[in-house]
Structures are given as C-alpha cells and as structure tokens.
Design a protein around this motif. Structure first.
Motif, PDB file in Angstrom:
ATOM      1  N   SER A  56       0.850  -1.182   0.000  1.00 25.86           N
ATOM      2  CA  SER A  56       0.000   0.000   0.000  1.00 25.86           C
ATOM      3  C   SER A  56       0.884   1.229   0.000  1.00 25.86           C
ATOM      4  O   SER A  56       1.832   1.313   0.784  1.00 25.86           O
ATOM      5  N   GLU A  80      -2.913  -6.876  -3.086  1.00 22.60           N
ATOM      6  CA  GLU A  80      -3.714  -5.656  -2.980  1.00 22.60           C
ATOM      7  C   GLU A  80      -4.274  -5.549  -1.564  1.00 22.60           C
ATOM      8  O   GLU A  80      -4.592  -6.572  -0.930  1.00 22.60           O
ATOM      9  N   GLU A  81      -4.444  -4.324  -1.092  1.00 23.10           N
ATOM     10  CA  GLU A  81      -5.043  -4.096   0.228  1.00 23.10           C
ATOM     11  C   GLU A  81      -6.435  -4.710   0.334  1.00 23.10           C
ATOM     12  O   GLU A  81      -6.828  -5.213   1.371  1.00 23.10           O
ATOM     13  N   LYS A  82      -7.197  -4.625  -0.758  1.00 28.11           N
ATOM     14  CA  LYS A  82      -8.595  -5.077  -0.717  1.00 28.11           C
ATOM     15  C   LYS A  82      -8.764  -6.534  -1.153  1.00 28.11           C
ATOM     16  O   LYS A  82      -9.863  -6.978  -1.452  1.00 28.11           O
ATOM     17  N   LYS A  91     -10.495 -12.926  -1.447  1.00 30.51           N
ATOM     18  CA  LYS A  91     -11.883 -12.780  -1.903  1.00 30.51           C
ATOM     19  C   LYS A  91     -12.062 -13.235  -3.348  1.00 30.51           C
ATOM     20  O   LYS A  91     -13.178 -13.457  -3.790  1.00 30.51           O
ATOM     21  N   SER A  97      -5.578 -10.978  -7.282  1.00 29.19           N
ATOM     22  CA  SER A  97      -5.400 -10.435  -5.933  1.00 29.19           C
ATOM     23  C   SER A  97      -4.056  -9.756  -5.720  1.00 29.19           C
ATOM     24  O   SER A  97      -3.837  -9.098  -4.709  1.00 29.19           O
ATOM     25  N   ILE A 147     -10.225  -3.622  -7.856  1.00 33.39           N
ATOM     26  CA  ILE A 147      -9.533  -3.442  -6.565  1.00 33.39           C
ATOM     27  C   ILE A 147      -8.134  -2.850  -6.723  1.00 33.39           C
ATOM     28  O   ILE A 147      -7.419  -2.664  -5.744  1.00 33.39           O
ATOM     29  N   GLY A 149      -5.305  -0.733  -6.425  1.00 35.72           N
ATOM     30  CA  GLY A 149      -5.217   0.374  -5.474  1.00 35.72           C
ATOM     31  C   GLY A 149      -4.639   1.650  -6.047  1.00 35.72           C
ATOM     32  O   GLY A 149      -3.884   1.655  -7.019  1.00 35.72           O
ATOM     33  N   GLU A 243      -7.345   4.614  -8.250  1.00 36.25           N
ATOM     34  CA  GLU A 243      -7.847   3.236  -8.210  1.00 36.25           C
ATOM     35  C   GLU A 243      -8.382   2.821  -9.575  1.00 36.25           C
ATOM     36  O   GLU A 243      -8.892   3.651 -10.321  1.00 36.25           O
ATOM     37  N   GLN A 245     -11.282   1.269 -11.067  1.00 37.19           N
ATOM     38  CA  GLN A 245     -12.652   0.871 -10.735  1.00 37.19           C
ATOM     39  C   GLN A 245     -13.355   0.247 -11.940  1.00 37.19           C
ATOM     40  O   GLN A 245     -14.556  -0.007 -11.912  1.00 37.19           O
TER      41      GLN A 245
END
Length: 283
Positions: A56, A80-82, A91, A97, A147, A149, A243, A245
């Motif tokens: 991050s 990734e952070e998310k 996830k 990821s 995701i 970042g 980001e 998106q």
C-alpha cells in the motif's frame, strides 16, 4: 560497439521541460506477450499461503517486513489491500489479488531481463546522459480490475536517492492505460521544484522524513497510453495513479535506473543489495 542515443532533440526538450516523455510502440507485441505469459506462469505456480505481504502506498510502514527488504534480489509477490476478506482469506483468485511482483524480475526472469537489458533501453539512458546506468528495481504492476489500489502522489527519487540525483523511472504499458482503468497522472514541470521528501530506512523500519505536501488535483494531467508505450519519468516528477474501478486490468512493467558513475547511492535508502547490480553499459 558504441552505444548511440535514440532520443531526438525534440524528445529531449520535452522531457527536460515537462519531466516525462511518452515513447509510443517502444516494446514489440512479442516482447509484451513474452513478459505477460511468463508472469501468468509465475502466478499460477505461486502459493499464496507462503506470504501475506500487502503493498500500500498509503501506509508504507506496514509493508516493510523482511520479505519486503529481501525482495530487492528476488521475485516476490505483494497483495492488494482489498484482496482479503474479514476472515483473512482471498476474496477472489490469486491471479486477481496481486498488486505487484518485484523487485528483481530484470535479473532473474529471462523474458524481463531481455527487455530490460535491450539495446533500446541502453540507447535511451545514453540519450539522457547516463555513464554507467544500473537498474535498481523492477516491478510488474497489475492494477487489478475493481480493486487495483491508488498510488498516491510521489517522486521516484524519494525511494532511490543518489547524490547527485540520478533516478529515472521507465514505465512500460503492457496493456492500454487510460483514465478509466488507472493510468498515470503527472504535474508537468514539477520536477523543476526539486525533491520534496525522502523515504529512509533505519533499525526501526522505514519512514518518510517529512509529511507529503497536499497537491491540487487540477494540476495533474493524465498520461493515457496504448500498450507498448514507454513513459520515461524524471526522478523528481510528481506523479500518481488512481484506483482502477473498471472491469479491465492495467498491467505495466516498471524499471528504475540510477547512474553508478560520479554519484553516490544513499546508504539510508530502503534498497540494500548484497551484490552490486550489473550496469547496462559503461561509457
């Protein structure tokens, strides 16, 4: 055989005045395919349970464990952070990821080494006046769909400081990069204001020596590029990316080069190599 510079006077003038330069069609389709294909293989073979190192730019103190430090001479994976749910599990698939893979792809992986040590990279650095350039780090950046970042405004020389300053970033778009999927943004001419702050390593970890100034978003311009384009970035240029998106990834391969002739590598930089990097050439 002597190296010949490959930048025109107009390109050099643009770089010197704006702090960045876009060179279209710098990488061939074959070079892009070789790097992307190899990265896919590396990810397929990667065991996510072997690391949970998260990258991050908003909180860089958390990501500086030994895994991070040792990545300077290895191929290491950063999430990734998310990427993780509340239960600590990924996830989505590991391939979607990962934030980046670094920092020695250019030394270890043949497809990346071939591009990084190519004559056109050497010619570019020669045009910029480098006498004994060395690549200090390389990164494959994914900017994952949904995701991927944000990368906050920064200057590359903060992290790769030499006296005098010699850091140049080379950012290759492996896929089209635009304002929808998280392209680079920069403040043209901001390199002329010098280095704002440094990223220092000591026995307690890493930290910036001062807080970041606040920047006005309207001062930034997007660097919208097609796959194969190379963005040359002055070490003091303020740049960032938002980001991603969108449903499309924005893969890029990034190199950071410093001169090793007539300048000194700062010992308090985060990168501390056991082996000296091989120069691209010696002039």
């Amino acid at each position: 055989m002597g190296i010949v510079g490959n930048l025109s006077p107009d390109q050099l003038q643009f770089f010197n005045s704006q702090g960045y330069l876009v060179i279209e069609s710098f990488a061939s389709k074959d070079e892009i395919e070789a790097m992307m294909k190899r990265m896919q293989q590396l990810l397929n073979d990667f065991d996510p349970s072997s690391t949970a190192s998260i990258f991050s730019t908003k909180n860089q103190q958390q990501s500086t464990d030994d895994y991070f430090y040792e990545s300077v001479e290895k191929v290491s994976y950063f999430f990734e952070e998310k990427a993780f749910g509340d239960d600590g599990n990924l996830k989505q698939p590991k391939q979607l990821s990962i934030n980046k893979v670094g920092h020695a792809l250019h030394e270890i992986e043949p497809a990346f080494k071939k591009f990084s040590f190519s004559e056109k990279i050497s010619s570019l650095m020669y045009s910029l006046g480098y006498k004994r350039p060395a690549i200090l780090q390389s990164m494959y950046i994914f900017k994952q769909p949904g995701i991927g970042g944000e990368v906050v405004p920064h200057q590359d020389s903060s992290f790769l400081y030499t006296e005098p300053e010699t850091c140049t970033g080379l950012w290759l778009a492996l896929e089209d990069a635009n304002i929808i999927n998280g392209c680079l943004w920069a403040i043209p001419g901001s390199h002329k204001n010098g280095l704002v702050r440094r990223f220092l390593r000591d026995e307690d970890g890493v930290k910036f020596d001062r807080p970041s100034p606040s920047y006005d978003r309207k001062d930034f311009v997007p660097i919208d590029v097609k796959a194969g384009s190379l963005v040359v970035i002055h070490g003091d240029l303020i740049h960032q990316s938002f980001e991603n998106q969108s449903p499309k990834s924005r893969h890029a391969y990034s190199l950071h080069v410093v001169d090793t002739d007539g300048c000194k590598w700062a010992p308090e930089n985060w990168i501390r190599r056991k082996v000296e990097p091989e120069p691209l050439y010696v002039s």
